[in-house]
Design an enzyme around this catalytic site. Sequence first.
Site, PDB file in Angstrom:
ATOM      1  N   HIS A 289      22.432  24.896  80.890  1.00  0.00           N
ATOM      2  CA  HIS A 289      22.088  26.303  80.727  1.00  0.00           C
ATOM      3  C   HIS A 289      22.683  27.097  81.890  1.00  0.00           C
ATOM      4  O   HIS A 289      22.836  26.583  82.996  1.00  0.00           O
ATOM      5  CB  HIS A 289      20.568  26.493  80.742  1.00  0.00           C
ATOM      6  CG  HIS A 289      19.867  25.900  79.567  1.00  0.00           C
ATOM      7  ND1 HIS A 289      19.943  26.454  78.311  1.00  0.00           N
ATOM      8  CD2 HIS A 289      19.074  24.806  79.451  1.00  0.00           C
ATOM      9  CE1 HIS A 289      19.220  25.735  77.477  1.00  0.00           C
ATOM     10  NE2 HIS A 289      18.691  24.722  78.136  1.00  0.00           N
TER      11      HIS A 289
ATOM     12  N   CYS B  94      22.676  22.761  75.032  1.00  0.00           N
ATOM     13  CA  CYS B  94      21.412  22.022  74.989  1.00  0.00           C
ATOM     14  C   CYS B  94      21.100  21.580  73.556  1.00  0.00           C
ATOM     15  O   CYS B  94      21.811  20.751  72.997  1.00  0.00           O
ATOM     16  CB  CYS B  94      20.289  22.858  75.602  1.00  0.00           C
ATOM     17  SG  CYS B  94      18.859  21.868  76.110  1.00  0.00           S
TER      18      CYS B  94
END
Length: 501
Positions: A442, A343
């Site tokens: 994630h 991310c």
Amino acid sequence: MNQLHPIMFAGTGSDVGKSIVAAAFCRIFRQDGYHPAPFKAQNMALNSYATPDGLEIGRAQAVQAEAAGIPCHTDMNPLLLKPQSDHTSQVVLNGRPMGNKDAYDYWRGKSQFSNLNFQLRKEVCAAFDRLAQRYNPIVMEGAGSIAEINLRDHDLVNLPMARHAKADVVLVGDIDRGGVFASIYGSIMLQTPEDRRLIKGIIVNKFRGDMRLFDEGRRMLEDICQVPVLGVIPYYKDIHIEEEDSVTLKIKNERLKMKNEGVRVAVVLLRHISNFTDFDALEQDPRIHLFYTNNVEDIRQADIIILPGTKSTLDDLYELRRNGCAQAILRAHREGASVLGICGGYQMMGMEVLDPQHVEGDIERLPGLGLLPTTTTMSGEKRTKQVTVAMRNDEVWLTGYEIHMGETRPYGDAAPSPLLHCSDGREDGYIVDGKCMGTYVHGILDNAPFVDFLLQPFADRLNRTKSTFDYAAFKEEQYDKLADHVRRHVDMDKLYKILTT
């Protein structure tokens, strides 16, 4: 099954164990044949999770839903505050961001904000009502201390929410931090008479030592509070449940330092680190020695360096250059270390990060680490989605979720080189080789095939007696261990009597 009253685990303060106790009872009620669901009206955390319908909730309620054996939903955490700074937070309502709010305005503001507070109260109560129609019982969690009487008029999550839900409140106090008698007694006595009547039990949490030494203390608490002590739960070290509060990182690190064998994996400790539960699976993998650090020497000695998610990519990228970590990462990679960005960490690994709309702040551009030939442009639109992905040239499907703002693409005339292919046809991430890659997904490290891929360059370092780690099975085992631990030390007959009369 009998219809049980909703139950709220409220606290004498933050980090007393409310989230873990609530998760334990989600699993206990499920084991006992009920169909429970968690609920926290308002949560403040940087660790969040994407629901199956692509919305955002606090990670703790996702964990509690997992303990209850049900899919997570925004009704379980309708209001999420994600801190942006010491004074502002992003407000996420029913899974969607609705802008940033100043803390003073949020808690003390008048006029138009009073109207917003009224609307938020309506929304969280409606979410509870919808949930209560589908599940039995609702396992509610309070926030912080119930004794913050200066904030009582604006409180959406503690005793006012319990009043709406007609919930039985169990007050959780932490004996490990000291002052448990004063904190429990004071928390009860500072309530209005109406709210005091809602508190039906006390749980003393994190007890260390011989339980018999607290027998008299238990009787004294009951005498002065006129509320039964339902249980005294011992401190544990051998049960591992994902936690969302970053204060646990220091405790985690002390424990992880004691493990000194396996492939050395350094998670760079960013100032605005988010979704650090991405690494819980690696913490438990017997092949790995994982640690969190912003020490340049620790980074240079790592086999694998992971740049985690962050709530402020540009600010943390600037800090990495200021504190020397950026240079240490680049040197370690030149000397053979792998680097993985997730991310915000993936965004930092590129050639540049652009913020022309000032989504994150005043910085419009910063050069990245230059490990990936990519460029990222921040945008005000947040992508929140559960995803199914596969690695290149692989038909094994992996699961995870996306929560990010910004778009990353190849820099200049660099060719695309996606790390992952999504089941919806999109491509994700970028890979240079088996030692340099980034992704927006994630939870990718919860998937054993991806961890095996990450460890492959260090195959000669792996202990051949240690097999691939099954994190999903491990989590189920931990929920059952937690439920057994709490059940042994709580008077369940008395609790069920409270919930049915």
